[in-house]
Scaffold this motif. Structure first.
Motif, mmCIF file in Angstrom:
data_model
loop_
_atom_site.group_PDB
_atom_site.id
_atom_site.type_symbol
_atom_site.label_atom_id
_atom_site.label_comp_id
_atom_site.label_asym_id
_atom_site.label_seq_id
_atom_site.Cartn_x
_atom_site.Cartn_y
_atom_site.Cartn_z
ATOM 1 N N UNK A 42 27.828 -16.200 -82.282
ATOM 2 C CA UNK A 42 28.278 -14.815 -82.160
ATOM 3 C C UNK A 42 27.425 -14.014 -81.182
ATOM 4 N N UNK A 43 26.131 -14.313 -81.129
ATOM 5 C CA UNK A 43 25.234 -13.532 -80.276
ATOM 6 C C UNK A 43 24.935 -14.261 -78.965
ATOM 7 N N UNK A 94 23.212 -2.577 -75.181
ATOM 8 C CA UNK A 94 24.067 -2.446 -76.356
ATOM 9 C C UNK A 94 23.483 -3.359 -77.415
ATOM 10 N N UNK A 95 23.176 -2.785 -78.559
ATOM 11 C CA UNK A 95 22.511 -3.584 -79.589
ATOM 12 C C UNK A 95 23.027 -3.203 -80.959
ATOM 13 N N UNK A 96 22.888 -4.143 -81.871
ATOM 14 C CA UNK A 96 23.275 -3.881 -83.253
ATOM 15 C C UNK A 96 22.354 -2.864 -83.886
ATOM 16 N N UNK A 97 21.093 -2.955 -83.557
ATOM 17 C CA UNK A 97 20.180 -1.942 -84.060
ATOM 18 C C UNK A 97 19.356 -1.408 -82.906
ATOM 19 N N UNK A 135 16.931 -8.124 -79.747
ATOM 20 C CA UNK A 135 17.410 -8.589 -78.466
ATOM 21 C C UNK A 135 18.816 -8.044 -78.327
ATOM 22 N N UNK A 141 22.706 -7.258 -77.448
ATOM 23 C CA UNK A 141 23.899 -8.087 -77.268
ATOM 24 C C UNK A 141 24.148 -8.256 -75.772
ATOM 25 N N UNK A 177 33.994 -10.615 -77.331
ATOM 26 C CA UNK A 177 33.700 -9.187 -77.428
ATOM 27 C C UNK A 177 32.664 -8.738 -76.404
ATOM 28 N N UNK A 227 33.694 -6.703 -73.007
ATOM 29 C CA UNK A 227 33.721 -5.243 -73.025
ATOM 30 C C UNK A 227 32.326 -4.664 -72.908
ATOM 31 N N UNK A 228 31.385 -5.333 -73.538
ATOM 32 C CA UNK A 228 30.016 -4.836 -73.474
ATOM 33 C C UNK A 228 29.437 -5.003 -72.071
ATOM 34 N N UNK A 284 30.871 -2.138 -70.197
ATOM 35 C CA UNK A 284 30.320 -0.888 -70.726
ATOM 36 C C UNK A 284 28.857 -0.701 -70.360
#
Lengths: 953, 348
Positions: free
Chosen positions: B164-165, B244-247, B252, B254, B321, B324-325, B328
């Motif tokens: 996923x990552x 762009x990151x989850x937190x 690290x 995304x 996904x 898009x990132x 972006x």
């Protein structure tokens, strides 16, 4: 038992190097291996155990110390590289910043705080008046799992203010009373904002946690774990390990064949696997050696011959029984499926009600598993003395259950066993049953003739798990045109992992706690928990009920949408009142749902903002109800569920003995408040000794949000008895009627004669003289008969229920799918707030943890049963940077049965944040997310799908 | 056992200690940053002895890295670049006045990675040479299985497993994203790295190690990375970083992007460099995006250009996904770069 012979061969000592360090202003000389980190030298050579080890590899920040004033990760710093730089640990820091943490209520479990305080100290040293964002940035390398960072940020601001923006951090210490705010009307102490009785020890690094204990000749244990999710053990050869110099004892599962489980009806676990391993990480053998490195090497030398079996890794495979995780049940009967528990309960007629509904909603929701990730890894120290007595210090939140299971599995009377819970570095349900390390440390201690310590690695913590169950929920619900909720049906499949744990309870909680505070006319649920070849799930904050609450509150929002109702209104329309019974027969003595909804509606500016903000920004609401203790003990008995004993001494101090586990939530402080309230002594003069099975009367443990209600009731009874003796003694002394004697904080007085008063300490002496024995009193919480009159009707039954409502504001980036939670407004009805600081701390911590579950955390496993990132870096828990601003409002709907009207605050407030975020995302971008967590990939996919659906064909 | 193994060089140790805890590294350590550091620990002005490299860019940059338009303009000889010692801490890099003034995107990248403690400890060299975060590589209990490619096995387990990552630009065979945030940023300046023995490589040659997919970098065993060389910032250069990151921290990203725009006095973009991290097993440049920007007025056509940021994307089943990132983040970095203050005239 006799002392065992010394090991046959001399243990290998690694080459040591003599280091000269400057620690806390003093030069110290230590000999240590050259590969040792500064953390190891500080903790194990210098005894400076205030510096904590949380992850041991630079992820959590608990080991932060100052080197030349800069925050440094001592676990990643080789001691040999520090040279003559000045190392300052929490023990060497001036107390000022720690004191601010104490007063602000920033210390819950306290485990992350020494590192946190070092970082805060460094920040304030060069920036005396930091902004909130500067504080968040400076602390972003220190993970906290308890507080949601809210009170930590307040503490740093308080410290900055205290220092006047420029004062010297080393200014002398000042003592702050335990209760420093004004009490609630009509009380001496209750309702006053206050410190926790023990927190200054945590703020100064003096509190002793399990891994801080070091005993003479202590050996270090290590458990060898299976790399396979499902395999039969053909043979284990431990000979090479046993022969390794420095190894004192080796054990395998066959030595302790007795099965156990925290639920006594379902014992399906062995200490170490005997026939089969059932998840990656299942223990197969254990070693005690002179040091950890030798123990690790010994584990590497153990040969295990596995016959690999096909693993069961998801619910579909489990239900199809592609393989059997357990071939026999705990009674030895052959199994034909992986079904661990099947609960099917119906109340009313759901199908006709759905057919008659004006609007219905049906969808499948999936709640991914996640785990507690307390910053303190599990640790146990066991000492089996030559007199046959066993003492176990363990990071457990259920010393009593551990005590029982140790006796059962080790085959020793429990009168020979003493369990002590030292300071506990976070639990959240993750330490609420016995673990392999406690049994192994005990058994290895017996075999080695030495004390043995076992400390889990962070990876072991993730694999030991016992956290949130993945749940798939097929939810259907229907409402009348006026918004009345007619029927709810929930078909739930629960992924339980390799063992039972609390599985039976989980399965009931998944349905039984959903029936309030939103009323429903008809209800049916089926909950099936399956075994899979993954780490065993168990109770995590909001045990079993967080997942269905997510589905239900999202569904309620969809019904409101279909009816054209404001989501606030559909909840108000169906709000239960105090004294009402739920559809499944549970009496809810008090609920403040309406007040909670009003509070968050007003605080968030809901009217005029919900549904009216630009695309990308939205508000969502959700609410919930949670138990204040489970009605019945885990094993049926007529004894009190909680006991408190008080001993007064002539100094004017009262000692409290109670088995309750303070896991950071502050139950020790609650005890001090209650005793002070009833006796008139200052909370500062109450000494609480808790959670030691040899000294303290039993309390069942810190689970199911039972402590304030049950322990509080026991404490109230004991303290009232002591207060009555004091009153009678003083009345006799003054020769006035007892009801003419009044008490205040610090002194008692004659209500009829102004100015006539006596110091509380003197009253205690008077009472002791009158009694002719040491002044003592005891109290208990006796099981109250509650619950529905059907099989399972007592599970999920509680003497009282808390209520919570949340409004959440989010920002959704439609290009990237990244969701930001901007604000959380939460109103929680905890009944009487005994110490509001601690209540707020519980609410904020719950909000934080729920927020994390909604957006980040996932305990997932790959096709080989391996965890997708068993460390605090790859398992994403929020830092101070992204944790949202939390605005807490306490609602006090006084409960008729709780001590002073108190109810729970530690778990309920976690539930609504997750559906509230989902509902806010819908308000922001018009997509309904039904699978957790709401990671950018999922959010983006939903937004894209929405765009595709809207596009012309 | 054979003779004593060669000690592994250790700088900040934040990655190395992690790997040791996971059983992915053992043996003696050689501390590089002791009383007499074995690698430079300072940021110093540096003047290229030779003329700046011709626009021909490093071949090792891969398909996306070899675009002719990507080259930085040759710096006037009088201007000074920066030599960043491999032992410089990330925090020091993020706060260095000359870096902040002339290389804002690099400073922002450095200031956003890890945590305050990690930034205070980790070094520039270590950041470039760290190992991948892939769980198939890192974890202890995974060690009981067939090792992954990077751990000495034959295949990448993430490719058919949980990724996923992982990469969205599949440059195979390992699909773990390159872990270095600084590498992605430094690519925008066509930085060079200096090895012991005064050997100088283009940065792209260090990253990814195409010759040996088991490795995350191409530094030969026994060699030391001594410094990173940045060419002089041209006046009018502006740069920025976005992630762009989850937190927010300790993560690290995304996807992360660094953008550098060189602007002529007439306000037109003379050269553009945009690099992405988190999307492939080495950071990549985006020649399609860069080409679309050259010659346009500063700030014009950013979205149009950024829309090409996923030109190289070849997602794995779970990483779609990230397309898009990529767009972006590239847009975000470009917008920030266009709004960033220009590099100042260097004092004489």
């Amino acid at each position: 038992m006799t002392q065992p012979a010394a090991p046959t061969s001399a243990p290998a000592r690694r080459p040591q190097r003599v280091l000269t360090l400057q620690v806390n202003g003093e030069p110290v000389e230590v000999a240590a291996p050259s590969t040792w980190t500064l953390l190891e030298v500080l903790r194990y050579k210098l005894g400076l155990t205030g510096t904590k080890q949380g992850c041991d590899k630079g992820d959590c920040g608990a080991c932060t110390v100052l080197v030349d004033g800069q925050p440094v990760l001592s676990c990643c710093t080789l001691a040999a590289t520090v040279g003559d730089k000045a190392v300052t640990t929490i023990e060497g820091l001036p107390i000022r910043v720690g004191r601010a943490f104490d007063i602000a209520g920033a210390l819950q479990c306290g485990f992350c705080q020494p590192g946190m305080i070092c970082s805060a100290h460094a920040l304030l040293s060069h920036k005396p008046d930091p902004s909130v964002s500067e504080i968040r940035a400076a602390l972003s390398g220190n993970l906290c799992r308890c507080t949601g960072y809210t009170k930590i940020i307040e503490a740093v601001q308080l410290a900055a203010k205290d220092l006047g923006g420029h004062a010297d951090l080393s200014t002398s210490e000042l003592r702050t009373p335990v209760a420093y705010g004004p009490p609630a009307e009509g009380f001496l102490v209750l309702g006053a904002r206050g410190r926790k009785a023990d927190s200054i020890h945590k703020a100064t690094g003096a509190a002793i946690y399990a891994d801080d204990i070091s005993l003479p000749r202590m050996a270090h244990g290590r458990i060898l774990r299976s790399p396979h999710p499902h395999a039969r053990i053909r043979r284990i050869d431990t000979r090479a390990a046993a022969a390794l110099p420095g190894v004192f004892a080796v054990m395998t599962g066959a030595e302790l064949p007795e099965t156990f489980c925290v639920i006594p009806w379902t014992p399906d676990e062995n200490v170490l696997c005997i026939d089969k391993v059932r998840y990656v990480g299942d223990g197969v053998a254990a070693v005690a050696a002179i040091d950890e490195e030798t123990a690790i090497r010994a584990c590497d030398l153990i040969e295990v011959d596995y016959e690999i079996l096909p693993p069961v890794l998801d619910l579909d495979a489990a239900e199809a029984a592609t393989a059997l995780v357990h071939e026999r049940d705990w009674k030895g009967r052959p199994r034909v499926d992986n079904l661990c528990k099947d609960v099917d309960l119906a109340f009313g007629e759901v199908e006709p009600a759905l057919e008659g509904a004006a609007v219905t909603h049906g969808a499948t929701y999936f709640y991914e598993g996640n785990t507690h990730a307390a910053i303190e890894p599990h640790c146990a120290v066991a000492r089996w003395s030559p007199d046959g007595k066993l003492t176990v210090w363990s990071s457990t939140q259920v010393p009593h259950y551990l005590h029982r299971e140790l006796g059962k599995v080790l085959g020793v009377p429990t009168s020979e066993i003493r369990v002590i819970q030292p300071a506990l570095g976070g639990a959240f349900g993750g330490k609420s049953e016995p673990f392999d390390l406690e049994f192994c440390a005990a058994w290895l201690s017996r075999k080695a003739g030495r004390p043995v310590k076992i400390l889990y690695t962070r990876e072991e913590v993730f694999y030991s798990h016992r956290g949130r169950h993945p749940m798939e929920m097929k939810l259907r619900m229907g409402a009348a045109a006026d918004g009345r909720l007619l029927a709810v049906d929930n078909d739930i499949r629960i992924d339980g992992g390799g063992y039972h744990s609390f599985g039976m309870i989980t399965s009931y909680y998944a349905g039984q706690i959903l029936t309030g505070p939103v009323r429903m006319d008809h209800y049916h649920f089926r909950a099936r928990r399956f075994y899979t070849n993954k780490p065993c799930c168990g109770p995590k904050r909001g045990h079993g009920s967080v997942q269905p609450r997510f589905a239900f509150e999202c569904g309620l929002d969809e019904l409101a949408e279909k009816l054209g109702m404001d989501p606030m209104d559909i909840r108000r329309k169906n709000a239960m009142g105090s004294g009402e019974r739920t559809v499944n027969g549970q009496l809810v003595p008090s609920t403040g749902l309406a007040a909670c909804l009003d509070a968050v509606e007003k605080a968030s500016g809901w009217k005029g903002r919900w549904g009216q903000q630009p695309r990308g920004r939205g508000l969502g609401v959700a609410c919930s109800m949670y138990i204040s203790g489970t009605a019945y003990p885990i094993y049926p008995n007529e004894m009190p569920q909680s006991g408190v004993q008080l001993l007064a001494d002539r100094s004017g101090r009262i000692t409290v003995l109670c088995g309750a586990s303070d896991i950071g939530q502050g139950s020790d402080g609650m005890l001090a408040y209650v005793v002070a309230e009833e006796t008139g002594i200052l909370p500062d003069d109450v000494a609480v000794h808790s959670a030691d099975t040899e000294l303290t009367p039993v309390d069942l443990g810190a689970y199911s949000s039972r402590v304030t209600y049950m322990v509080g009731t026991a404490a109230q009874e004991a303290a009232r008895a002591m207060g009555a003796e004091m009153r009678a003694a003083l009345a006799a002394h003054w020769e006035i009627p007892a009801d003419q004697v009044g008490k205040s904080l610090g002194f008692w007085f004659d209500k009829a004669e102004s100015g006539r008063q006596m110091d509380t300490k003197a009253v205690l002496q008077l009472a002791e003289a009158r009694a002719g024995t040491p002044l003592a009193a005891s109290g208990g919480y006796r099981t109250r008969k509650v619950g529905g009159a059907y099989r399972g009707g007592t599970i999920g039954a509680s003497p009282a229920y808390s209520t919570t409502a949340h409004v959440v504001e989010v920002e959704v980036d439609v290009e990237t799918g990244i969701v930001k939670v901007l604000n959380v407004w939460v109103a929680h009805d905890c009944g009487r707030a005994i110490n509001p600081v601690l209540v707020e701390g519980q609410v904020e911590g719950s909000v934080y943890m729920g927020y994390a579950e909604a957006l980040m955390e996932a305990q997932t496993f790959d096709e080989r049963g391996l965890h997708s990132g068993p460390n605090l870096l790859d398992y994403r828990i929020p830092t101070s940077i992204e944790t949202p601003a939390i605005f807490t409002k306490i609602i006090e709907t006084i409960d008729p049965g709780g001590p002073y009207g108190a109810k729970e605050a530690g778990e309920g407030p976690l539930h609504p944040i997750i559906p509230a975020i989902a509902n806010a995302i819908w308000d922001a971008v018009g997509v309904r997310l039904r699978t957790l967590p709401f990671t950018p990939d999922r959010v983006l996919a939903a937004i894209r799908a929405q765009g595709a659906a809207a596009a012309p064909a | 056992m054979s003779a004593a193994p060669t000690p592994t060089p250790r700088a900040g140790g934040t990655d190395l200690m992690d790997r040791r805890r996971h059983g992915r590294h053992s043996g003696p350590l050689l501390d590089l940053l002791g009383v007499a550091p074995a690698v430079p620990v300072e940021i110093t002005p540096w003047a290229p002895v030779l003329p700046a490299p011709a626009p021909a860019t490093p071949a090792a940059g891969g398909p996306a890295g070899s675009a002719p338009v990507a080259a930085a303009p040759p710096a006037p000889p009088a201007r000074m670049g920066l030599r960043i010692g491999a032992g410089v801490r990330i925090d020091a890099l993020a706060h260095h006045p000359a870096v902040r003034a002339g290389f804002g995107g690099l400073a922002a990248a450095a200031g956003g990675l890890g945590t305050p403690q990690i930034r205070a400890q980790a070094t520039v060299g270590g950041n470039l040479l760290q190992e991948v975060r892939c769980p198939y590589f890192r974890e202890g209990l995974a060690a009981g299985h067939t090792p992954c490619l990077k751990a000495g096995g034959a295949a990448c387990h993430a490719r058919g497993g949980d990724h996923l990552f992982h990469a969205c630009v599949d440059l195979g065979p390992c699909v773990a994203p390159h872990p270095s945030t600084l590498a992605a940023a430094l690519l925008c300046w066509d930085a060079e790295v200096e090895l012991d023995g005064d050997e100088v490589w283009p940065l792209a040659r260090l990253l990814g190690a195409e010759a040996d997919p088991r490795r995350t970098h191409a530094l030969p065993a026994g060699r030391l990375l001594r410094a990173v060389r940045l060419p002089a910032a041209a006046p009018g250069d502006r740069s920025a970083y976005a992630r762009a990151a989850n937190r927010g921290r300790s993560e690290w990203p995304l996807v992360e992007a660094c953008a550098r725009l060189s602007v002529d006095p007439d306000g037109k973009v003379r050269a553009a460099a945009v690099a992405l991290g988190g999307v492939a097993n080495r950071p990549i440049r985006l020649p399609e995006v860069e080409a679309a920007l050259v010659g346009r007025p500063l700030g014009a056509g950013l979205a149009e250009a950024a829309a090409r940021a996923d030109a190289a994307a070849r997602p794995l089943p779970m990483t779609g996904y990230k397309r898009g990132l990529m767009v972006g983040c590239a847009l975000d970095a470009l917008e920030r770069a266009a709004a960033a203050p220009p590099a100042p005239e260097q004092p004489a």
